[in-house]
Design a protein around this motif. Structure first.
Motif, short mmCIF file in Angstrom:
data_model
loop_
_atom_site.label_atom_id
_atom_site.label_comp_id
_atom_site.label_asym_id
_atom_site.label_seq_id
_atom_site.Cartn_x
_atom_site.Cartn_y
_atom_site.Cartn_z
N ASP A 324 0.81 -1.22 0.00
CA ASP A 324 0.00 0.00 0.00
C ASP A 324 0.85 1.27 0.00
OD1 ASP A 324 -2.52 -1.13 -0.13
OD2 ASP A 324 -2.75 -1.26 2.05
N LEU A 325 1.87 1.30 0.82
CA LEU A 325 2.63 2.53 1.02
C LEU A 325 3.84 2.65 0.10
CD1 LEU A 325 2.54 2.87 4.92
CD2 LEU A 325 0.83 3.49 3.21
N ALA A 326 4.48 1.54 -0.20
CA ALA A 326 5.66 1.59 -1.07
C ALA A 326 5.34 1.15 -2.49
CB ALA A 326 6.78 0.72 -0.50
N GLY A 327 4.20 0.52 -2.68
CA GLY A 327 3.81 0.11 -4.03
C GLY A 327 4.60 -1.06 -4.56
N ARG A 328 5.16 -1.87 -3.67
CA ARG A 328 5.95 -3.02 -4.11
C ARG A 328 5.90 -4.11 -3.06
NH1 ARG A 328 10.82 -3.20 -1.39
NH2 ARG A 328 11.43 -1.28 -0.29
N HIS A 329 6.29 -5.31 -3.49
CA HIS A 329 6.35 -6.45 -2.58
C HIS A 329 7.65 -6.38 -1.78
CE1 HIS A 329 6.27 -10.60 -1.14
NE2 HIS A 329 5.03 -10.69 -1.59
N PRO A 330 7.61 -6.67 -0.49
CA PRO A 330 8.86 -6.62 0.30
C PRO A 330 9.79 -7.76 -0.05
CG PRO A 330 7.08 -7.49 1.65
CD PRO A 330 6.45 -7.07 0.35
N GLU A 343 5.37 -7.18 15.68
CA GLU A 343 5.22 -8.04 16.85
C GLU A 343 5.81 -7.40 18.10
OE1 GLU A 343 6.98 -11.69 15.63
OE2 GLU A 343 5.19 -12.37 14.52
N ALA A 344 6.76 -6.49 17.92
CA ALA A 344 7.36 -5.80 19.06
C ALA A 344 6.59 -4.53 19.44
CB ALA A 344 8.82 -5.46 18.75
N GLY A 345 5.46 -4.26 18.76
CA GLY A 345 4.69 -3.07 19.06
C GLY A 345 5.26 -1.80 18.47
N GLU A 346 6.07 -1.92 17.43
CA GLU A 346 6.71 -0.76 16.81
C GLU A 346 6.13 -0.47 15.43
OE1 GLU A 346 10.81 -1.79 16.76
OE2 GLU A 346 11.02 -1.82 18.95
N THR A 347 4.83 -0.69 15.29
CA THR A 347 4.20 -0.48 13.99
C THR A 347 4.32 0.97 13.54
OG1 THR A 347 2.61 -2.23 14.53
CG2 THR A 347 2.08 -0.80 12.68
N ALA A 348 4.14 1.92 14.45
CA ALA A 348 4.22 3.33 14.09
C ALA A 348 5.58 3.69 13.50
CB ALA A 348 3.92 4.20 15.31
N ALA A 349 6.65 3.13 14.07
CA ALA A 349 7.99 3.40 13.54
C ALA A 349 8.14 2.84 12.13
CB ALA A 349 9.05 2.81 14.47
N LEU A 350 7.59 1.64 11.91
CA LEU A 350 7.64 1.04 10.57
C LEU A 350 6.87 1.90 9.57
CD1 LEU A 350 8.08 -1.26 8.50
CD2 LEU A 350 6.07 -2.38 9.49
N VAL A 351 5.68 2.34 9.96
CA VAL A 351 4.86 3.17 9.07
C VAL A 351 5.57 4.48 8.75
CG1 VAL A 351 2.73 4.51 8.95
CG2 VAL A 351 2.67 2.15 9.76
N ARG A 353 8.74 5.08 8.69
CA ARG A 353 9.87 4.83 7.80
C ARG A 353 9.39 4.68 6.35
NH1 ARG A 353 12.09 0.04 6.32
NH2 ARG A 353 11.07 -1.10 8.00
N LEU A 354 8.28 3.99 6.15
CA LEU A 354 7.75 3.81 4.80
C LEU A 354 7.21 5.13 4.24
CD1 LEU A 354 5.91 0.38 5.19
CD2 LEU A 354 8.03 0.83 3.93
N LEU A 355 6.56 5.93 5.10
CA LEU A 355 6.00 7.20 4.64
C LEU A 355 7.09 8.21 4.28
CD1 LEU A 355 3.02 7.71 7.13
CD2 LEU A 355 2.91 6.98 4.75
N ASP A 356 8.26 8.08 4.87
CA ASP A 356 9.36 9.00 4.59
C ASP A 356 10.19 8.58 3.39
OD1 ASP A 356 8.68 10.66 6.68
OD2 ASP A 356 10.00 9.66 8.12
N SER A 357 9.89 7.44 2.81
CA SER A 357 10.68 6.95 1.69
C SER A 357 10.18 7.54 0.38
CB SER A 357 10.62 5.42 1.63
OG SER A 357 9.32 5.00 1.25
N PRO A 358 11.06 7.68 -0.63
CA PRO A 358 10.61 8.15 -1.96
C PRO A 358 9.55 7.23 -2.57
CG PRO A 358 13.00 8.24 -1.78
CD PRO A 358 12.52 7.49 -0.59
N ASP A 359 9.56 5.95 -2.19
CA ASP A 359 8.57 5.02 -2.73
C ASP A 359 7.15 5.46 -2.41
OD1 ASP A 359 10.46 3.39 -3.84
OD2 ASP A 359 10.52 1.98 -2.16
N PHE A 360 6.95 6.07 -1.22
CA PHE A 360 5.59 6.48 -0.85
C PHE A 360 5.07 7.57 -1.77
CE2 PHE A 360 2.89 9.51 1.52
CZ PHE A 360 1.77 8.70 1.67
N TRP A 361 5.92 8.53 -2.11
CA TRP A 361 5.45 9.61 -2.98
C TRP A 361 5.17 9.09 -4.39
CZ3 TRP A 361 3.81 12.92 0.14
CH2 TRP A 361 4.50 13.22 1.32
#
Length: 758
Positions: A324-330, A343-351, A353-361
């Motif tokens: 959804d956010l990067a437009g590609r398969h991991p 699983e460590a409760g760090e979903t916000a940090a993951l999100v 990181r993806l939102l700050d990547s050029p892939d998101f734009w």
């Protein structure tokens, strides 16, 4: 002194004669009066069920009574005389949207014989719909009914013209109600007229979406009864029931929610949550801190007692976020790292990181351009150029309002790359329809031929708005040619550029109409953007379809829809802010279900399963990594392929009752054959390095397949599948192992679990 009148003999004689005569006359009149009164009573009883044609003391109102009567009978519907070209030799405005025009057509049209003032019953307006003459629509007016009687009275009175027009319908107490099954949900309905007056008795009120209790349909899930201006609904089954009530040209949609048990008493107070995105503590599936989005979703589910699905496995949520956010398969390492963060409760940090990547734009740009392509109904060679310009603009200025304004307004003398959006349309009318669909979610195209049914868009709006885009030239390159106009096909004259509020525009009309579209107070613009972003991330839209915002198609969850729009405005139309709020909600992370209802998916109580909008070969390349391009054998003959399973799901979708069940495996393979998928699989399989002295071929093949499974599905294969692969490898000679690896990989790649978002 008291005066007396003397009595004369003549007066006394007259008294003796006149008095008895008067007494006899009075008694006769009493009996005659009683007889006359009895006759009247008997006569009235005899004609009680007959048409009251003699009731000519009341003037029938053309707009208040005749138009609703014709609308209820279906005479001015789109399939009848309300069609753009009419039907037969009679053309009426759709649903009576233009009473004055309909009056001229029926009464003053040259050569028409719809009305016969000398012999009203011979009028075609009465004889054809009542069945005395051939009528393509059959008998739609009962000669004994009230509609026929009104028409006859109106003609008898000389066909008086309309005095007012219907402005709107009003219902109280609210348009959204909730109640347990079997209990009534009552509404009072009023018609408001152009002169400010109102009517509460609406005998020709139409109801779409419910069955009248008088029809005795015991299987109807929702029924209604109408008593003067009060309408009462009862639901037999729990659920969400949108119902449209119509009177003449006006319509209003009610949203009814029925709970499964009468014991449940539900609050009808709307949920109020701050648009700043504050958190609320509440119990439920998933995290304890549930955001405002989940408050609204849970409130809607509670109304009808709908259960909410639990959280999806972490590896599936991680895959969703990348797609959804990067437009590609991991890749495998990215997938494992993202799963561990969730699983460590760090979903916000993951999100973040993806939102700050050029892939998101770049992904955001693809989504925006897709809005345009779907609105235009076709792709364009300028798509890549437009995507690049949109991504660059959003990365430097995360403001959807400014983006749309920059895309639509053409600066002189040179247009920008963002203006390539205008090359999707070839004429002012097409451009108007494309812009309204993509950025307002409105299908204004039908207003080219007639006033929009059951909504406020008119032909005047269509040609006025089309004229706003007449100065834009998109043949070859996009530029403005000041002074150009378009034609109003109704008059053959140049259309005048005007906004829907009636404001005419003389200079730079594209700038004026764009400012009107993008204004923060324009509920259509804000609601469309938030609804489309929700559809992008959730797979279903709150307003269905995404380009069909109208009064009679309300969002399934109005409170959530309103909150999303308020959140977008409060965060300066930041696409990143709204996306972040949605993907961090419990609703986004819920598990999927193949057999979930459409209502459950639209309410986000369960995750929608949607196809991944990436070509299969590209998706496979992203999941498997760069592979050498080599020749590959046709992988349809292996008997092992039909046995491969993915976590209990068949390798292929199998046959459906509506399709021929020849060989679904072969159908999938032939579908993929001829693409880049075959060399990708062959190259990946060769990377297994079979036959190493330290690593026997069968062990290497098993290890490679397990790693490939992880790359495609994010988890280790189940023990039963591993044992199946081991058994099949034991039955193969070493020269057959490479082909076997290719076959198994084929079966996994064409599996629904890989090609769809779960």
């Amino acid at each position: 002194m008291e005066r007396t009148i003397p009595s004369t003999p003549a007066k006394r004689v007259a008294g003796w004669i006149v008095a008895p005569v008067l007494i006899l006359v009075c008694r006769a009149f009493v009996w005659w009066g009683i007889a006359l009164l009895a006759s009247v009573v008997v006569y009235r009883c005899a004609i009680a069920d007959q048409p009251q044609e003699e009731d000519t003391g009341r003037t029938v109102d053309f707009s208040k009574e005749l138009i609703p009567a014709l609308t209820q009978a279906g005479c001015n519907a789109g399939a009848c005389h309300g069609a753009a070209a009419g039907r037969g030799y009679l053309a009426l405005s759709l649903y009576g949207s233009r009473p004055a025009q309909d009056y001229r057509t029926l009464v003053h049209a040259p050569g028409s014989r719809f009305i016969d003032l000398e012999s009203p019953t011979d009028s075609l307006l009465l004889r054809k719909p009542s069945g005395y003459l051939d009528h393509g629509g059959g008998v739609v007016l009962d000669e004994q009914g009230s509609a026929y009687r009104l028409l006859r009275q109106w003609i008898d009175a000389g066909c008086p013209p309309p005095r007012v027009e219907l402005a709107r319908l009003v219902v109280t107490p609210a348009t959204t109600r909730a109640a347990p099954c079997g209990e009534p949900m009552e509404f009072d309905v009023q018609a408001i007229w152009s002169d400010g007056s109102s009517s509460s008795a609406l005998p020709f009120l139409r109801v779409d979406g419910a069955s009248s209790e008088g029809n005795n349909r015991h299987d109807a899930p929702l029924t209604y009864s109408l008593d003067s201006s009060r309408i009462a609904f009862r639901a037999r089954t729990p659920g969400y029931w949108p119902v449209t009530i119509r009177f003449g040209k006006s319509a209003l949609t009610l949203q009814l929610w029925a709970a499964p048990r009468a014991a449940q008493r539900l609050s009808q107070a709307p949920t109020t949550v701050s648009s700043t995105g504050g958190q609320t503590r509440m119990a439920g599936a998933g995290r304890a801190a549930v955001g405002a989005i989940d408050v609204h979703i849970n409130a809607a589910a509670d109304r009808i007692g709908m259960s909410v699905a639990g959280p999806a496995p972490s590896h599936l949520v991680a895959r969703r976020l990348y797609l959804d956010l990067a437009g590609r398969h991991p890749g495998l390492q990215e997938w494992q790292q993202a799963t561990a963060q969730i699983e460590a409760g760090e979903t916000a940090a993951l999100v973040d990181r993806l939102l700050d990547s050029p892939d998101f734009w770049q992904q955001s740009a693809r989504v925006v351009v897709e809005w345009v392509e779907r609105a235009a109904g076709h792709a364009s060679p300028v798509a890549a150029e437009l995507e690049s310009a949109v991504a660059e603009h959003l990365q430097s200025n995360d403001d959807l309002r400014d983006l749309v304004r920059a895309m639509l307004q053409v600066a002189e003398p040179q247009a920008s790359d963002l203006n390539q959006v205008h090359r999707y349309a070839a004429s002012p009318g097409e451009r108007c329809e494309m812009v309204f669909k993509a950025f307002l979610g409105v299908r204004i195209g039908c207003a080219q031929c007639h006033d929009h049914p059951l909504d406020h868009w008119t032909q005047d709006d269509y040609f006025g708005l089309a004229a706003c885009w007449a100065e834009i030239e998109s043949n070859g390159r996009v530029r403005r040619i000041s002074g150009r106009t378009t034609t109003d096909v109704r008059t053959g004259q140049d259309a005048v550029a005007r906004l829907p509020d009636g404001t005419t525009i003389s200079e730079s009309p594209d700038v004026a109409v764009t400012d009107w579209i993008c204004h923060p107070s324009n509920r259509l613009f804000v609601g469309n953007l938030s609804n489309r972003i929700w559809y992008w991330l959730m797979g279903t839209s709150l307003v269905s379809e995404v380009d069909d915002q109208r009064a009679t198609n309300p969002p399934v969850n109005p409170d959530l829809h309103r909150w999303l729009g308020e959140y977008l405005v409060a965060h300066d139309f930041s696409i990143k802010a709204l996306v972040r709020a949605i993907v961090l909600s419990d609703a986004y992370a819920r598990s999927s279900a193949e057999d979930s209802s459409s209502l459950a998916r639209r309410l986000a109580t369960v995750r929608s399963i949607t196809p991944i909008d990436i070509p299969l070969a590209e998706l496979a390349r992203q999941a498997l990594g760069n592979a050498r391009s080599t020749s590959v054998s046709t992988a349809e003959s292996s008997p092992q392929m039909a046995m491969m399973q993915v976590q209990g799901a068949p390798m292929t979708d199998g046959c459906t009752r509506g399709s021929a069940c020849e060989n679904p495996v072969r159908q999938h393979l032939l579908l993929a054959a001829g693409s880049d998928l075959a060399p990708i699989i062959a190259g990946a399989a060769q990377s297994a390095q079979l036959g190493s002295p330290k690593h026997p071929a069968r062990n290497a093949a098993l290890d490679w397949l397990q790693q490939t499974y992880q790359r495609l599905f994010g988890t280790q294969p189940e023990p039963a599948l591993v044992e199946q692969i081991k058994s099949e490898l034991q039955g193969l000679g070493e020269p057959e192992i490479p082909a076997y690896l290719e076959d198994v990989t084929w079966s996994w790649l064409v599996n629904r679990r890989f090609t769809h978002m779960y």
